[in-house]
Write an enzyme that holds these catalytic residues in place. Structure first.
Site, PDB file in Angstrom:
ATOM      1  N   LYS A   1      59.476  -4.906  10.275  1.00 32.12           N
ATOM      2  CA  LYS A   1      59.419  -4.229   8.776  1.00 32.12           C
ATOM      3  C   LYS A   1      60.851  -4.037   8.525  1.00 32.12           C
ATOM      4  O   LYS A   1      61.442  -3.729   9.319  1.00 32.12           O
ATOM      5  CB  LYS A   1      58.504  -2.980   9.023  1.00 32.12           C
ATOM      6  CG  LYS A   1      57.062  -3.139   8.974  1.00 32.12           C
ATOM      7  CD  LYS A   1      56.244  -1.900   8.918  1.00 32.12           C
ATOM      8  CE  LYS A   1      54.812  -2.325   9.093  1.00 32.12           C
ATOM      9  NZ  LYS A   1      54.253  -2.716   7.722  1.00 32.12           N
TER      10      LYS A   1
ATOM     11  N   ARG B   1      44.047  -5.307  11.995  1.00 31.37           N
ATOM     12  CA  ARG B   1      42.796  -6.169  12.101  1.00 31.37           C
ATOM     13  C   ARG B   1      42.648  -6.688  13.587  1.00 31.37           C
ATOM     14  O   ARG B   1      41.527  -6.987  14.067  1.00 31.37           O
ATOM     15  CB  ARG B   1      42.824  -7.303  11.148  1.00 31.37           C
ATOM     16  CG  ARG B   1      44.086  -8.301  11.282  1.00 31.37           C
ATOM     17  CD  ARG B   1      44.390  -9.249  10.049  1.00 31.37           C
ATOM     18  NE  ARG B   1      45.078  -8.369   9.015  1.00 31.37           N
ATOM     19  CZ  ARG B   1      45.336  -8.670   7.834  1.00 31.37           C
ATOM     20  NH1 ARG B   1      45.193 -10.145   7.489  1.00 31.37           N
ATOM     21  NH2 ARG B   1      46.273  -8.061   6.907  1.00 31.37           N
TER      22      ARG B   1
HETATM   23  N1  BES Z   1      50.237  -0.548   8.714  1.00 31.22           N
HETATM   24  C1  BES Z   1      50.296  -1.763   7.829  1.00 31.22           C
HETATM   25  C2  BES Z   1      49.761  -1.587   6.083  1.00 31.22           C
HETATM   26  C3  BES Z   1      50.203  -0.451   5.502  1.00 31.22           C
HETATM   27  C4  BES Z   1      51.860  -0.685   4.897  1.00 31.22           C
HETATM   28  C5  BES Z   1      50.006   0.554   5.256  1.00 31.22           C
HETATM   29  C6  BES Z   1      52.291   0.179   4.132  1.00 31.22           C
HETATM   30  C7  BES Z   1      50.871   1.444   4.232  1.00 31.22           C
HETATM   31  C8  BES Z   1      51.791   1.325   3.857  1.00 31.22           C
HETATM   32  C9  BES Z   1      49.819  -2.827   8.262  1.00 31.22           C
HETATM   33  O1  BES Z   1      49.847  -2.986   9.699  1.00 31.22           O
HETATM   34  C10 BES Z   1      50.699  -3.995   7.658  1.00 31.22           C
HETATM   35  O2  BES Z   1      51.612  -4.079   8.084  1.00 31.22           O
HETATM   36  N2  BES Z   1      50.080  -4.944   6.789  1.00 31.22           N
HETATM   37  C11 BES Z   1      50.785  -5.742   6.474  1.00 31.22           C
HETATM   38  C12 BES Z   1      49.764  -7.178   6.290  1.00 31.22           C
HETATM   39  C13 BES Z   1      50.663  -8.383   6.310  1.00 31.22           C
HETATM   40  C14 BES Z   1      51.432  -8.759   7.232  1.00 31.22           C
HETATM   41  C15 BES Z   1      49.605  -9.509   5.888  1.00 31.22           C
HETATM   42  C16 BES Z   1      50.960  -5.617   4.899  1.00 31.22           C
HETATM   43  O3  BES Z   1      50.321  -5.220   4.237  1.00 31.22           O
HETATM   44  O4  BES Z   1      52.499  -5.855   4.603  1.00 31.22           O
HETATM   45 MN    MN Z   2      51.348  -3.954  10.343  1.00 33.27          MN
END
Ligand code: BES
Ligand code: MN
Ligand code: ZN
Length: 501
Positions: free
Chosen positions: A265, A339
């Protein structure tokens, strides 16, 4: 903060000694001849107080009233939501004062039902909550006691007891979600669960890497690979019903820190990914509340807990792993890790022969974009379950919104290299994530709550909200078969709840 409920007449409200008296004034307030009622009537008549929820007028040592300060608080239509707004506003003004003992009068409300009284208790507790675990000095807590005064009412007592039980659950959920990742590792989370196991009715079992490998949880293990912290699979059992009753299963995403892994990230706000175990924290909080409320049903909590880190051993985009269900998964983005840990927990849930399974996860940024911080995303293949969750959210003022699960949304998860890919395109990201989970939830009524937007607040008031503990607790209380419904009467509030005028 200690709570007490007392049956108080208007005259007793006036003569009760306290540092601050908060009087809720709905637009159709009952009239009375006591000093408080007269004061309120005068303030409204003169236009100095509006009955709109959130409006305030304060007085110091007014005649005929024993309280040092009096806060008249507009409570609008007197609904639970308005009461929450009113109590929040009033309590906020007391936060920085030396007020220790508050009397909150609900006597003016036309009808203080369960939801209203609970909303009042929760709003008070919300003001009293402060995180302090990783500060060198604990935040000073001046407000110590809240006495709720209202006319005798059975519903009021039940609402009060629910509220007091929920306060404990919410505090636990917020505490663990707020803790930084180095103070809330998978092992520490498991220890917190073990502590809950000391409460009556709760048993806790913790599995480590060896046991999880033996179960074949290849997807969960794949996420944990990149971290030095060993994974934990936490199983909590609350046994309030007969042994043979099928349990409701709650699954909480327990990513104690989500860097994104190799699909790392960006740095900005990455600290917020310490909240990525808010689903797990909500399961812990719900069990804390169950221990207080003791409903006659069985509940199992499952928490797959690990970190998602980049490392020489971490999973790479394109890697294919085999889940506990036997389905193979191509991991196209290591940041879609939630997931992966949830799918193995869903398969594990099959062996519990559940009545229903609800997973709770900070799953997608897309859900945050779709629904913001007001409503959690709710997905379910079962209309009755969806209906119960939506109703629980409404009554507990912890809202959710049902989202679609059309099969076409799963098209993007197709891949040439495994049974399923862990991501589809950007469009409909919250839904495609739910479609992925649905593949592992075919054997029981299932729902998924995406709490990415609701589990914490950013900005100056940054911190965990404890949501959706209120929704989950109301949902579970609603699952008790009518014949077995026992009056909700936690030990701690029993005496207070029954104290006479
Ligand atoms: N934990 C995150 C989701 C999240 C992001 C929650 C920002 C709250 C604030 C999750 O694990 C994630 O990174 N999801 C990705 C999925 C994508 C790679 C398909 C996302 O939402 O960007
Ligand atoms: Mn994630
Ligand atoms: Zn995550």
């Amino acid at each position: 903060m200690d709570f007490e409920l007392k049956t108080l007449t208007p005259a007793r409200i006036c003569s009760e000694k306290c540092d601050a008296l908060i009087v809720l004034i709905p637009s159709d307030m009952r009239s009375g001849t006591d000093p408080v009622s007269k004061l309120a009537a005068l303030a409204i008549k003169s236009g100095d107080l509006e009955s709109k929820a959130g409006k305030l007028l304060s007085a110091y040592r007014p005649q005929g009233i024993a309280a040092t300060r009096v806060l008249l608080a507009g409570a609008g239509d007197g609904s639970a939501k308005s009461v929450r707004t009113a109590v929040n506003a009033a309590m906020a003004t007391l936060k920085t004062t030396n007020v220790r003992r508050v009397l909150l009068s609900l006597g003016g409300l036309p009808q203080a039902d369960q939801d209203t009284v609970r909303a009042a208790v929760l709003a008070c507790a919300d003001t009293g909550y402060a995180y302090s675990t990783t500060k060198s000095k604990p935040t000073e807590q001046k407000l110590l006691r809240v006495l709720i005064g209202m006319p005798a009412s059975v519903a009021g007592h039940a609402g009060f007891d629910k509220g007091v039980g929920l306060v404990k659950g919410l505090a636990l959920a917020r505490e663990w979600a707020n803790r930084p990742a180095n103070h809330a590792t998978p092992s520490l989370l498991a220890q917190a669960a073990k502590e809950l196991g000391k409460l009556p009715g709760i048993k806790v079992e913790v599995l480590g890497p060896k046991e999880v490998a033996k179960l074949g949880m290849g997807a969960f293990m794949a996420v944990a690979r990149g971290s030095e912290e060993p994974l934990r699979f936490i199983v909590l059992r609350y046994g309030g019903g007969p042994r043979t009753d099928a349990p409701v299963v709650l699954i909480g995403k327990g990513i104690t820190f989500d860097t994104g892994g190799i699909s790392i990230k960006p740095a900005a706000e990455m600290d917020e990914m310490k909240f990525d175990m808010s689903g797990a924290a909500s399961v812990l909080g719900t069990f804390r509340a169950l221990a207080e409320l003791r409903p006659a049903l069985n509940v199992v909590g499952l928490i797959p807990a690990c970190e998602n880190m980049p490392d020489g051993r971490a999973i790479k985009p394109g890697d294919v792993v085999t889940s506990m269900s036997g389905q193979t998964i191509e991991i196209l983005n290591t940041d879609a890790e939630g997931r992966l840990v949830l799918c193995d927990a869903l398969t594990y849930a099959e062996r519990l022969k559940p009545r229903a399974v609800v997973d709770i996860a900070t799953l997608t940024g897309a859900c945050m974009i779709a629904l913001g911080g007001v409503r959690s995303g709710m997905f379910s293949s079962d209309d009755a379950l969806a209906q119960s969750l939506a109703a629980a959210g409404d009554s507990a003022l912890d809202l959710c919104w049902r989202m679609p699960l059309d099969d076409e949304y799963a098209d993007g998860l197709k891949t040439n290299f495994a049974d399923v890919a862990n991501v589809a395109g950007r469009a409909g990201g919250a839904i495609t994530a739910a479609k992925f989970l649905q593949r592992f939830a075919g054997k029981f009524p299932w729902a998924h709550l995406d709490i990415a937007g609701t589990a914490w607040k950013g900005g100056a008031a940054k911190g965990a909200t404890g949501r959706p503990v209120p929704l989950l607790v109301d949902f579970l209380l609603g699952q008790v078969p009518p014949a077995k419904k026992v009056p909700v009467k936690p030990r701690t509030a029993k005496k207070a709840a029954r104290s006479p005028t």
